[in-house]
Design a protein around this motif. Sequence first.
Motif, PDB file in Angstrom:
ATOM      1  N   ALA A  28     -12.524  -5.163   6.062  1.00 31.83           N
ATOM      2  CA  ALA A  28     -13.268  -5.027   7.318  1.00 31.83           C
ATOM      3  C   ALA A  28     -14.768  -4.882   7.059  1.00 31.83           C
ATOM      4  CB  ALA A  28     -12.745  -3.828   8.100  1.00 31.83           C
ATOM      5  N   ASN A  30       0.846  -1.189   0.000  1.00 35.03           N
ATOM      6  CA  ASN A  30       0.000   0.000   0.000  1.00 35.03           C
ATOM      7  C   ASN A  30       0.886   1.245   0.000  1.00 35.03           C
ATOM      8  OD1 ASN A  30      -2.061   1.844   0.194  1.00 35.03           O
ATOM      9  ND2 ASN A  30      -2.683   1.292   2.264  1.00 35.03           N
ATOM     10  N   PRO A  63      -6.141  -1.777  16.089  1.00 32.52           N
ATOM     11  CA  PRO A  63      -5.313  -2.992  16.103  1.00 32.52           C
ATOM     12  C   PRO A  63      -5.541  -3.795  17.378  1.00 32.52           C
ATOM     13  CG  PRO A  63      -4.004  -1.039  15.551  1.00 32.52           C
ATOM     14  CD  PRO A  63      -5.334  -0.548  16.008  1.00 32.52           C
ATOM     15  N   ILE A  65      -4.891  -7.846  -0.391  1.00 34.47           N
ATOM     16  CA  ILE A  65      -3.889  -6.786  -0.446  1.00 34.47           C
ATOM     17  C   ILE A  65      -2.487  -7.341  -0.656  1.00 34.47           C
ATOM     18  CG2 ILE A  65      -3.004  -4.742   0.697  1.00 34.47           C
ATOM     19  CD1 ILE A  65      -6.026  -4.707   0.042  1.00 34.47           C
ATOM     20  N   ASP A  97      -8.576 -10.643   8.786  1.00 33.57           N
ATOM     21  CA  ASP A  97      -7.136 -10.883   8.618  1.00 33.57           C
ATOM     22  C   ASP A  97      -6.859 -11.676   7.342  1.00 33.57           C
ATOM     23  OD1 ASP A  97      -6.508  -9.519  10.894  1.00 33.57           O
ATOM     24  OD2 ASP A  97      -6.250 -11.288  12.158  1.00 33.57           O
ATOM     25  N   ARG A 144      -7.440  -9.478   4.208  1.00 34.80           N
ATOM     26  CA  ARG A 144      -6.365  -8.499   4.010  1.00 34.80           C
ATOM     27  C   ARG A 144      -5.137  -9.164   3.400  1.00 34.80           C
ATOM     28  NH1 ARG A 144      -7.255  -5.297   9.754  1.00 34.80           N
ATOM     29  NH2 ARG A 144      -8.809  -3.803   8.978  1.00 34.80           N
ATOM     30  N   TYR A 167      -7.678   0.370   1.596  1.00 40.73           N
ATOM     31  CA  TYR A 167      -7.041  -0.947   1.616  1.00 40.73           C
ATOM     32  C   TYR A 167      -7.326  -1.659   2.933  1.00 40.73           C
ATOM     33  CZ  TYR A 167      -4.194  -0.034  -2.562  1.00 40.73           C
ATOM     34  OH  TYR A 167      -3.771   0.206  -3.844  1.00 40.73           O
ATOM     35  N   ASN A 168      -7.430  -0.890   3.996  1.00 46.77           N
ATOM     36  CA  ASN A 168      -7.691  -1.451   5.315  1.00 46.77           C
ATOM     37  C   ASN A 168      -9.166  -1.661   5.562  1.00 46.77           C
ATOM     38  OD1 ASN A 168      -6.971  -2.074   8.205  1.00 46.77           O
ATOM     39  ND2 ASN A 168      -8.122  -0.201   8.551  1.00 46.77           N
ATOM     40  N   SER A 173      -6.478   4.385   3.071  1.00 45.37           N
ATOM     41  CA  SER A 173      -7.216   3.725   4.144  1.00 45.37           C
ATOM     42  C   SER A 173      -8.208   2.708   3.609  1.00 45.37           C
ATOM     43  CB  SER A 173      -7.951   4.769   5.000  1.00 45.37           C
ATOM     44  OG  SER A 173      -8.849   5.527   4.210  1.00 45.37           O
TER      45      SER A 173
END
Length: 373
Positions: free
Chosen positions: A182, A170, A309, A338, A331, A334, A177-178, A175
């Motif tokens: 989620a 990234n 986190p 990613i 998790d 991601r 990407y995160n 953001s």
Amino acid sequence: MKQFISFVIKEAKHILRDKRTMLILFGMPVVMMLLFGFAITTDVRNVRTVVVTSQMDHQTQQAVERLSQSEYFTITATVHTPQEAERLIRSQQADMAVVFASDYASRKSGLQLIVDGSDPNMAQQWTTYAQQTLLSEELRVKSEEFSTGFPTLAAANSSLFTLHSSLLYNPQMKSAYNFVPAIMGMLLMLICAMMTSISIVREKERGTMEVLLVSPVRPLTIIIAKAVPYLVLAFAILVVILLMARHVLGVPLAGSLFWIIAISTLYILLALSLGLLISSVAQTQLVALLLSAMVLLMPVVMLSGMMFPVESMPVVLQWIAAVVPPRYYIDAMRKLMIMGVGIGEVMKEVTILAAMTALLLTVALKKFKVRLE
């Protein structure tokens, strides 16, 4: 089989007739993707920056231009002393100050960052972005953070940096990407678990569940038939999220699409099992909604790693987070989406999700049969 298909069609028609439910089911993913992708973002943009220098030589001018030409910082003022910059930050007229030493041009070093630390997370991001923009291998920066309204923490919070690193996966630090994995974890859990539990409880509340159970069809077949439409809806929502992530938000799908869908299927089955378990406890739709909100919504948002986190939480909360299913799904997504890893790198998450699915499904079916008796 014909009876099973008839029940599935009946439940599907019931869902399709409810326009408000359909609007929520398909409108919520689109709205949340747009919100978290464009509005609710932790991306650094337009940080109000003050330049502190006693002389604007060529080297200093080049560094200032690198800041002003980036999309991250906006130069709002140039002052001569750090004290003036600090006053601007304390009066909320600036977010950060870049202090150039008087001999910066000759030494090519001597940079100090004074950052508003009232929001520590954003302060850290501003510092990181400024280092990336200003520093090269021969440049060093001494960063100093302070909280608005408190004395500057000089020795305790200062450190020496040299930039020799690059950001993997990234590089633009988006953001989205995160948030996209989620959102997938949250929406699939809420839709499958909450809507399934409410659907079954609605039959109980109206007194039609007894009518269904005295039919020739086995009770388990009825439950599965009621869950199938939500399974199909979950897949449709998953496709919508992936398409928006790739083509609207620009989030890559670096890993195998097959494994992304396969692990999502396992997660959907887990959510359906949880919805069945909630339906065996609740007797009214209101109770089912409250249970879903307490058991699903808050843990998913707070303890799944979606916003914060897990490793930074107190030990007790880390233990609680260990039993929150979305944590492992997020998790895994991601890593797959990613980082582009293979299935072997997410076997831990897959194994935990499979064990949770088996446990929840066993308990839910057992409790449901007991309630029927």
